[in-house]
Design an enzyme around this catalytic site. Sequence first.
Site, PDB file in Angstrom:
ATOM      1  N   ARG A 141     -22.449 -84.281  -5.489  1.00 16.31           N
ATOM      2  CA  ARG A 141     -22.554 -82.849  -5.179  1.00 16.31           C
ATOM      3  C   ARG A 141     -22.063 -82.052  -6.384  1.00 16.31           C
ATOM      4  O   ARG A 141     -20.920 -82.230  -6.806  1.00 16.31           O
ATOM      5  CB  ARG A 141     -21.680 -82.477  -3.974  1.00 16.31           C
ATOM      6  CG  ARG A 141     -21.919 -83.315  -2.717  1.00 16.31           C
ATOM      7  CD  ARG A 141     -23.018 -82.747  -1.841  1.00 16.31           C
ATOM      8  NE  ARG A 141     -23.352 -83.696  -0.788  1.00 16.31           N
ATOM      9  CZ  ARG A 141     -23.060 -83.535   0.492  1.00 16.31           C
ATOM     10  NH1 ARG A 141     -22.419 -82.457   0.896  1.00 16.31           N
ATOM     11  NH2 ARG A 141     -23.412 -84.439   1.387  1.00 16.31           N
ATOM     12  N   GLU A 174     -20.643 -79.405  -6.867  1.00 16.35           N
ATOM     13  CA  GLU A 174     -19.781 -78.322  -6.380  1.00 16.35           C
ATOM     14  C   GLU A 174     -19.127 -77.677  -7.594  1.00 16.35           C
ATOM     15  O   GLU A 174     -18.466 -78.353  -8.359  1.00 16.35           O
ATOM     16  CB  GLU A 174     -18.651 -78.870  -5.493  1.00 16.35           C
ATOM     17  CG  GLU A 174     -19.062 -79.913  -4.488  1.00 16.35           C
ATOM     18  CD  GLU A 174     -19.201 -79.335  -3.097  1.00 16.35           C
ATOM     19  OE1 GLU A 174     -19.114 -78.105  -2.972  1.00 16.35           O
ATOM     20  OE2 GLU A 174     -19.407 -80.119  -2.162  1.00 16.35           O
ATOM     21  N   ARG A 176      -9.995 -80.779  -1.870  1.00 16.82           N
ATOM     22  CA  ARG A 176     -10.744 -81.647  -0.951  1.00 16.82           C
ATOM     23  C   ARG A 176     -12.225 -81.817  -1.295  1.00 16.82           C
ATOM     24  O   ARG A 176     -13.006 -82.326  -0.507  1.00 16.82           O
ATOM     25  CB  ARG A 176     -10.548 -81.220   0.514  1.00 16.82           C
ATOM     26  CG  ARG A 176     -10.888 -79.816   0.792  1.00 16.82           C
ATOM     27  CD  ARG A 176     -10.246 -79.331   2.091  1.00 16.82           C
ATOM     28  NE  ARG A 176     -10.335 -77.893   2.123  1.00 16.82           N
ATOM     29  CZ  ARG A 176     -11.424 -77.236   2.481  1.00 16.82           C
ATOM     30  NH1 ARG A 176     -12.476 -77.876   2.908  1.00 16.82           N
ATOM     31  NH2 ARG A 176     -11.445 -75.925   2.446  1.00 16.82           N
ATOM     32  N   HIS A 177     -12.584 -81.401  -2.515  1.00 10.90           N
ATOM     33  CA  HIS A 177     -13.963 -81.633  -2.975  1.00 10.90           C
ATOM     34  C   HIS A 177     -13.997 -82.504  -4.212  1.00 10.90           C
ATOM     35  O   HIS A 177     -13.206 -82.316  -5.134  1.00 10.90           O
ATOM     36  CB  HIS A 177     -14.656 -80.306  -3.296  1.00 10.90           C
ATOM     37  CG  HIS A 177     -14.983 -79.507  -2.080  1.00 10.90           C
ATOM     38  ND1 HIS A 177     -14.139 -78.567  -1.567  1.00 10.90           N
ATOM     39  CD2 HIS A 177     -16.064 -79.543  -1.267  1.00 10.90           C
ATOM     40  CE1 HIS A 177     -14.682 -78.042  -0.482  1.00 10.90           C
ATOM     41  NE2 HIS A 177     -15.859 -78.619  -0.270  1.00 10.90           N
ATOM     42  N   GLU A 221     -12.622 -81.291   7.540  1.00 15.57           N
ATOM     43  CA  GLU A 221     -13.860 -81.903   8.033  1.00 15.57           C
ATOM     44  C   GLU A 221     -13.959 -83.315   7.456  1.00 15.57           C
ATOM     45  O   GLU A 221     -13.817 -83.512   6.260  1.00 15.57           O
ATOM     46  CB  GLU A 221     -15.057 -81.062   7.566  1.00 15.57           C
ATOM     47  CG  GLU A 221     -16.378 -81.690   7.938  1.00 15.57           C
ATOM     48  CD  GLU A 221     -17.558 -81.076   7.172  1.00 15.57           C
ATOM     49  OE1 GLU A 221     -17.548 -79.864   6.900  1.00 15.57           O
ATOM     50  OE2 GLU A 221     -18.482 -81.848   6.848  1.00 15.57           O
ATOM     51  N   SER A 274     -20.021 -84.983   9.245  1.00 13.43           N
ATOM     52  CA  SER A 274     -21.038 -84.157   9.901  1.00 13.43           C
ATOM     53  C   SER A 274     -22.106 -85.091  10.445  1.00 13.43           C
ATOM     54  O   SER A 274     -22.424 -86.105   9.820  1.00 13.43           O
ATOM     55  CB  SER A 274     -21.681 -83.176   8.920  1.00 13.43           C
ATOM     56  OG  SER A 274     -20.788 -82.135   8.617  1.00 13.43           O
ATOM     57  N   ARG A 310     -12.102 -88.304   2.266  1.00 16.19           N
ATOM     58  CA  ARG A 310     -11.510 -87.346   3.217  1.00 16.19           C
ATOM     59  C   ARG A 310     -10.701 -88.085   4.282  1.00 16.19           C
ATOM     60  O   ARG A 310      -9.592 -87.693   4.610  1.00 16.19           O
ATOM     61  CB  ARG A 310     -12.598 -86.541   3.912  1.00 16.19           C
ATOM     62  CG  ARG A 310     -13.301 -85.546   3.035  1.00 16.19           C
ATOM     63  CD  ARG A 310     -12.647 -84.176   3.076  1.00 16.19           C
ATOM     64  NE  ARG A 310     -13.349 -83.279   2.178  1.00 16.19           N
ATOM     65  CZ  ARG A 310     -14.317 -82.449   2.554  1.00 16.19           C
ATOM     66  NH1 ARG A 310     -14.672 -82.386   3.829  1.00 16.19           N
ATOM     67  NH2 ARG A 310     -14.911 -81.677   1.674  1.00 16.19           N
TER      68      ARG A 310
END
Length: 428
Positions: free
Chosen positions: A213, A215, A221-222, A351, A354, A402
Amino acid sequence: MLRSHTLGEIPSLQGKEVRVCGWIHDIRVLGRIAFIILRDRYGFAQVTLIRGLVGKEKFRKYTKIPRESVVCIRGRVQKSEQAKLGFEILPEEIEVLNRADSPLPLGVADKVDAEIDTRIENRFLDMRKREILSIFEIRNIILQGIREYLLANNFIEVHTPKIVATATEGGTELFPVKYFEKNAYLNQSPQLYKQMLMAAGLDRVLEVAPAFRAEEHNTTRHLNEFISIDIEMSFANEEDAMQMLEGSIVNAIRKLKEEREEEMKTLEIEWDVPKLPFRRITYDEALEIVKNNGIEMEWGEDFSAEALNALGSELQEFYFITRWPMEIKPFYVLPDGKYSHAFDLMYGEKEITSGAQRNHIYESLVEVMRSKGLNPENFEYYLRAFRYGMPPHAGWGLGLERLTMIVTGVKNIRECVIFPRDRTRLVP
Ligand code: 4AD
Ligand code: MG
């Protein structure tokens, strides 16, 4: 064989001759006697050097070996009341296999805290510390606990391409790759491929692989590369997928308690095996909690960091948020009016997963794609799997780092990756 035993095996070998290898953790010289603490992945051993026994020459030579050098020691294991570990090794011979430079860029035995950047730059040294190694022993057990549960439930482990032609989780977080004369990307998620495998009749698939990703934001947390544990199952709805997920997590925590007691002690963490089923709240209920905490939020918005903190302050446990608004969920999720069949698994404000029941109806899927501004033509390779017999299916994607963060209690997700990739870091 260079060594006869690991340090984990020798406490039960009293009176035996052994050859053990590892790193010099520490050396303490007390006149005519010296203690060398040897370390490997499995434990420590006290090597007791008595000048009168090994001779002056060797005593001097051995006590000068720099810390963190790699050595092999031949000697006898002996019970010892004084030694902290209850036993010691009386050496005959110490062979230096690789001498460490000094000073060390990062201390291993000392209790000084270094900055995370210094630690990652010297990760090979950093990981020699028990509390760091413990994070990765625990990460491994979590992964094995989840995999074990899923394999026992008939999932087949697959690998799908990581160099791909289209986005799955939104277009802005993609890393472009030059693929000969074509433009390609690093995959954000195995989402589309695992769904195609439902059309292939695999029924239940599992994949453990990196996801990428782009980001832009640097948060605790990424990551830009993380390990995603993904499942997809046929003839299943979101409730089936949620049960598979909570079962996997409970198995992982049970296994952790059974097999990693030592590491849990090192990290000063305690876990009770969570009770099943995990709590389930709807998006609407979560929205109420957020609003009751004085935070403004409209129906249909995603939870902000502040909103997540409000949820976390009330829910320090594993819990699901279900029935999300369709407008903030990806195109492949099955809609239910303005709601959807999507869920997230949370712990506190974080989170972890998902998932959703997917939209397996071709016409409806194409319509949702269009409504989200996507061009179905770009997804033809995926969509064709929906035209010739696609079963209803559901699945999820879980971020291993995570979950490791939550289980180990570390505050920065970088602690849970050996060689993290973040906004600025590309080496080591
Ligand atoms: O929520 P995400 O984006 O969902 C998907 O990828 C779906 N295809 C999953 C599905 O089967 N429906 O990502 C799944 C999980 C997140 O809950 C989070 O744990 C982790 O992957 N994750 C990240 N972890 C670290 N750094 C990042 N940048 C992450 N992005 C997602
Ligand atoms: Mg998500």
